[in-house]
Write a protein that holds these residues in place. Structure first.
Motif, PDB file in Angstrom:
ATOM      1  N   GLY B 385      46.888  35.750  29.559  1.00  0.00           N
ATOM      2  CA  GLY B 385      46.207  34.673  28.857  1.00  0.00           C
ATOM      3  C   GLY B 385      45.771  33.532  29.755  1.00  0.00           C
ATOM      4  N   SER B 386      45.992  33.667  31.046  1.00  0.00           N
ATOM      5  CA  SER B 386      45.609  32.602  31.969  1.00  0.00           C
ATOM      6  C   SER B 386      44.179  32.859  32.430  1.00  0.00           C
ATOM      7  N   ILE B 387      43.250  32.042  31.939  1.00  0.00           N
ATOM      8  CA  ILE B 387      41.833  32.348  32.139  1.00  0.00           C
ATOM      9  C   ILE B 387      41.433  32.248  33.615  1.00  0.00           C
ATOM     10  N   GLY B 388      40.402  33.023  33.952  1.00  0.00           N
ATOM     11  CA  GLY B 388      39.970  33.112  35.345  1.00  0.00           C
ATOM     12  C   GLY B 388      40.429  34.411  35.986  1.00  0.00           C
ATOM     13  N   GLN B 389      40.852  35.350  35.160  1.00  0.00           N
ATOM     14  CA  GLN B 389      41.287  36.631  35.698  1.00  0.00           C
ATOM     15  C   GLN B 389      40.092  37.550  35.939  1.00  0.00           C
ATOM     16  N   GLY B 390      39.088  37.454  35.081  1.00  0.00           N
ATOM     17  CA  GLY B 390      37.982  38.409  35.110  1.00  0.00           C
ATOM     18  C   GLY B 390      37.262  38.541  36.446  1.00  0.00           C
ATOM     19  N   PRO B 391      36.646  37.454  36.941  1.00  0.00           N
ATOM     20  CA  PRO B 391      35.861  37.596  38.169  1.00  0.00           C
ATOM     21  C   PRO B 391      36.708  38.080  39.356  1.00  0.00           C
ATOM     22  N   ALA B 392      37.966  37.622  39.418  1.00  0.00           N
ATOM     23  CA  ALA B 392      38.834  38.000  40.528  1.00  0.00           C
ATOM     24  C   ALA B 392      39.284  39.451  40.393  1.00  0.00           C
ATOM     25  N   SER B 393      39.678  39.793  39.203  1.00  0.00           N
ATOM     26  CA  SER B 393      40.162  41.140  38.933  1.00  0.00           C
ATOM     27  C   SER B 393      39.044  42.168  39.138  1.00  0.00           C
ATOM     28  N   ALA B 394      37.833  41.815  38.746  1.00  0.00           N
ATOM     29  CA  ALA B 394      36.683  42.705  38.953  1.00  0.00           C
ATOM     30  C   ALA B 394      36.480  42.972  40.442  1.00  0.00           C
ATOM     31  N   THR B 395      36.691  41.943  41.248  1.00  0.00           N
ATOM     32  CA  THR B 395      36.542  42.053  42.694  1.00  0.00           C
ATOM     33  C   THR B 395      37.515  43.086  43.252  1.00  0.00           C
ATOM     34  N   GLY B 396      38.758  42.985  42.832  1.00  0.00           N
ATOM     35  CA  GLY B 396      39.772  43.922  43.312  1.00  0.00           C
ATOM     36  C   GLY B 396      39.558  45.332  42.786  1.00  0.00           C
ATOM     37  N   ALA B 397      39.151  45.451  41.515  1.00  0.00           N
ATOM     38  CA  ALA B 397      38.918  46.777  40.932  1.00  0.00           C
ATOM     39  C   ALA B 397      37.786  47.485  41.663  1.00  0.00           C
ATOM     40  N   ALA B 398      36.757  46.727  42.052  1.00  0.00           N
ATOM     41  CA  ALA B 398      35.617  47.330  42.745  1.00  0.00           C
ATOM     42  C   ALA B 398      36.009  47.798  44.147  1.00  0.00           C
ATOM     43  N   ILE B 399      36.963  47.112  44.747  1.00  0.00           N
ATOM     44  CA  ILE B 399      37.429  47.543  46.076  1.00  0.00           C
ATOM     45  C   ILE B 399      38.300  48.788  45.938  1.00  0.00           C
ATOM     46  N   ALA B 400      39.072  48.853  44.858  1.00  0.00           N
ATOM     47  CA  ALA B 400      39.911  50.034  44.629  1.00  0.00           C
ATOM     48  C   ALA B 400      39.055  51.258  44.302  1.00  0.00           C
ATOM     49  N   CYS B 401      37.971  51.062  43.593  1.00  0.00           N
ATOM     50  CA  CYS B 401      37.149  52.181  43.097  1.00  0.00           C
ATOM     51  C   CYS B 401      35.681  51.950  43.452  1.00  0.00           C
ATOM     52  N   PRO B 402      35.325  52.130  44.725  1.00  0.00           N
ATOM     53  CA  PRO B 402      33.957  51.791  45.144  1.00  0.00           C
ATOM     54  C   PRO B 402      32.884  52.646  44.480  1.00  0.00           C
ATOM     55  N   ASN B 403      33.270  53.789  43.940  1.00  0.00           N
ATOM     56  CA  ASN B 403      32.251  54.666  43.350  1.00  0.00           C
ATOM     57  C   ASN B 403      32.144  54.538  41.837  1.00  0.00           C
ATOM     58  N   ARG B 404      32.866  53.596  41.277  1.00  0.00           N
ATOM     59  CA  ARG B 404      32.773  53.395  39.832  1.00  0.00           C
ATOM     60  C   ARG B 404      32.120  52.046  39.563  1.00  0.00           C
TER      61      ARG B 404
END
Lengths: 512, 512
Positions: B385-404
């Motif tokens: 519930g602590s806002i500001g997770q989206g942009p940061a989390s998206a960054t990490g997810a894209a590094i974990a899964c470069p082809n998705r």
């Protein structure tokens, strides 16, 4: 009235006028109370670091606390870095943090966390309201602590904010004043008299108008040099004040600067400590051969201490005019900008009574050497070393002093930490000019890397210091601030002049 | 090797490949080590909330920890909000925080603060290295904790990072696996068999591909409805998976949704708790008349638990195809965009194997109802519930899964908390599309204000919810992200299609 109304009402009664806030559901009673209780200006920050940094800047300039309203543990967490700076500045602040309803908290809702652990890390006083009856007493205790120069954090469960509270008709006492330790005064006078060459290191209220004029009186009687902390919370500066030297940031330079003195007397601050520990270099900038005395009392008392030292030394009633800096602006540099030239342009142009927020990091090293002769101004520095203080602090300072121009002399990397401040500056139409020293690099880290022996950094290390890719003109404009980019001294002169004569915020990228 | 090299080397040996960092002088040995020890990708965040949020997103997608390097107390403080989200997601993470040199710390340098208090608030394991000899052992302990699904924070004084360390040739053990509590399995099977209408509430690894297919097998044998937590850490979704219902965010709706069931079995999560406590409404979404069972074990074991329940119920080896959602996209809406339509357009267009980061707050309420029939995808939600997770989390997810393809379905107010993430997305050229739901308002607060009885908010209250004045197109571009603004469904379709077929990050403002 309910608890939230009691909190806002008490703050207003205590003379608190501004609330920097980013509330959530657990602070809804407080939001409602901000409407119902007249007398509190509410300023929204789009990130809590803006709120706490603004409250710090406000307190340093207004000489009284602002209030903040923060949302639970994560909201407080976001405010910690600038609360750390405020703590090091000895700023006063009244934080109210909502907590889950007392009956809901045991179920460990998702947003629950250990707010007390966070609050304790930066607050001189913090307490969680555990029963509705305790709210009024704790509120007053918090406010009294804030009025007395401390960071006070009240954690208030939402149900107790809604619960009825009986008004206590508290009359807030005047600020405590601690007596000066007289033996220290005699010792200080003795050292000043007997030393061949004495450094008087000033901090806190010793850097106020009154403090500096007393230091000038002492200097008129006894030969000594005046220094200020590398990162002063608030420093009055310029022509009419005595000549001041900054303790250099780099240990080797600081040790060199302190070397000529056989005595160091610290008034309103502690013995100077290196910002970081470096192998082979000492932590303290004084050495065993130096007589050292520290009078590190609470703020107001330190002015009394200076007065008593002046009296003990039979210093003249008014300073010798020769001790006071004449009006002298540095020569205006020309051509392609660099950090040193940017500092010189600023010193050459800054208006009388300007408030300069100095977070230019590597780009302000030269600036501090050329400001003694500027028209009188106030300087606020990065007291705790936690970057991102500048934009937020400038916001609060501008609210405290609407009729004074605020100039944030700002490093680019640091600005990115609380860049949301620009939005608040735009919304509140504040007279803040942000000078972004855009060197596209964490230059201080490059310097440290070099010092650590990594003279040929590889790909990973380079990626840790390279900030290229920020378009400052668009960034400023995106948050509502008129923005421009310059790369020459002439451009900086033109745009700074324009910014200082236009109402509202401006951003000038100094492309270095 | 020195301590810093030991830390990086151990992390690499343990299979950790990415380090999200914002280092300072006290982490200089680590920065140097990142160059000297091969195998670690270093990713700079311009604010620590980006680093910790990215490490969380990475861990959720990679199923293994990332490392972070943070600068002292203030750097860790800036990372706390997203560490809180990571803690609630039960994400794994290996944080290394520099501390002042052990011999310098007693002088209380300006940046010193109580790092342990901060680390303790969000870490399952944290320790300060107190002697050079302790560094190796603590490092391995931290990494083993991280590998086992915990947030581990190692606080390492700079002098111990530079000191020589003897390599221990540690072989990191496999992840611990806790046995399933068998009596609970029998109880769960019994409840499922005997209840008239049972809700199976799934969380953690029960929402993985394996977990969901087992839930579908159970559903093929026993009539029950499947629910997921309002804010799942990671949820596999779409056609081929069983039909899932989200536990509504609003207590009244959640209580209504749970009402028809005489039994609630929670697998991999706890009994559902209201996000906030509301006067007159219960904290829990189950009531005394409901038989409730909770099997809330560590992640992998929960899949075993589901398998054992399936076996105990003699569920078929493969799910009844009727239990699995057919391919069904929502109809494409037209005209002026609103939050519901934006969710429908997204659900109608999101590609197979997309990773959807869902921090759209009030704008995603409709989205969750129309995603069961989408091609298979993964959803990551705002766990703490602590806002500001989206942009940061998206960054990490894209590094974990470069082809998705990664799509961050993002509220505007929340995005401002870690907006610096866009810069990292640009620098690393990540396939992230950010959909900014630009309603220029903290709408959820308006809703809460209304609920609290403040139906005619005054000036102060209105100023706390009004976010107007952000120019998203410029903001995205200023940080290097190709940006565009649309206000119609047709515009969103056109731009989302373009973004999904272009390499690198994009931002689409959905002007609502």
């Amino acid at each position: 009235m309910n608890g939230a109304e009691f909190i806002i009402n008490s703050a207003v009664k205590a003379g608190i006028e501004v609330c920097f806030a980013n509330p959530g559901t657990t602070e809804m009673a407080l939001v409602n109370a901000l409407d119902r209780v007249p007398g509190m200006r509410s300023v929204l920050g789009l990130f809590e670091g803006v709120c706490t940094g603004a409250a710090d800047g406000y307190a340093r300039m207004a000489g009284k606390p602002a209030m903040t309203v923060l949302h639970l543990g994560p909201g407080f967490g976001n405010g910690i870095a600038n609360l750390h700076n405020a703590r090091r500045a000895k700023s006063m602040m009244f934080n109210v943090v909502g907590e889950h309803a007392s009956w809901h908290l045991p179920f460990d809702p998702l947003l629950a966390m250990d707010i007390e652990a966070l609050a304790g890390s930066v607050s001189a006083w913090h307490r969680t309201v555990k029963t509705p009856d305790a709210l009024a007493g704790y509120t007053n205790e918090a406010i009294i602590n804030a009025l007395n120069g401390r960071i006070a954090t009240l954690i208030a469960p939402s149900d107790f904010q809604w619960a009825e509270v009986t008004d206590r008709h508290t009359v807030f006492p005047n600020k405590e004043k601690f007596p000066v330790e007289e033996p220290l005064i005699a010792q200080a006078a003795d050292i000043l008299k007997k030393s061949k060459k004495c450094a008087l290191l000033l901090g806190g209220q010793a850097l106020s108008d009154k403090g500096l004029m007393l230091a000038a009186r002492i200097q008129s009687r006894i030969h000594c040099d005046l220094f200020y902390d590398t990162f002063p919370a608030r420093l009055e500066q310029g022509t009419g004040y005595p000549h001041l030297h900054r303790i250099p940031y780099l240990p080797k330079m600081a040790l060199e600067a302190m070397k000529p003195y056989d005595a160091v007397v610290c008034i309103g601050t502690r013995t100077p400590v290196a910002f970081f520990g470096y192998s082979g270099l000492p932590s303290l900038f004084v050495h065993d051969g130096q007589k050292t005395l520290v009078i590190h009392q609470t703020d107001e008392a330190i002015v009394d201490a200076l007065l008593m030292i002046a009296q003990a030394l039979h210093a003249p009633e008014t300073p010798d005019p020769e001790m006071l800096s004449p009006l002298h602006r540095p020569g205006m540099p020309a051509g392609k900008l660099d950090g040193n030239k940017a500092g010189a342009v600023l010193a050459a142009m800054q208006p009388e009574h300007a408030i300069i927020i100095e977070e230019a990091i590597t780009n302000s090293l030269a600036y501090h050497a050329v400001i003694n002769g500027c028209p009188k101004f106030t300087l606020l520095a990065l007291t705790g070393g936690s970057i991102g203080q500048g934009p937020a602090s400038a916001t609060g300072a501008a609210i405290a002093c609407p009729n004074r121009p605020v100039i944030d002399f700002q490093a680019d990397g640091s600005a990115m930490y609380t860049i949301q401040s620009l939005w608040t500056q735009a919304r509140e139409n504040l007279n803040v000019t942000t000078l972004i020293c855009s060197n596209r690099s964490y230059d201080i880290l490059k310097m440290e890397m070099f010092r650590s022996g990594n003279t040929a950094p590889g790909a990973n290390a380079n990626r840790m210091t390279d900030l290229s890719g920020i378009h400052w003109l668009k960034l400023g404009e995106s948050l509502g601030v008129a923005s421009v980019s310059v790369s020459t001294c002439e451009g900086m002169v033109r745009e700074l002049e324009k910014a200082l004569t236009t109402a509202g915020p401006n951003l000038i990228e100094l492309a270095l």
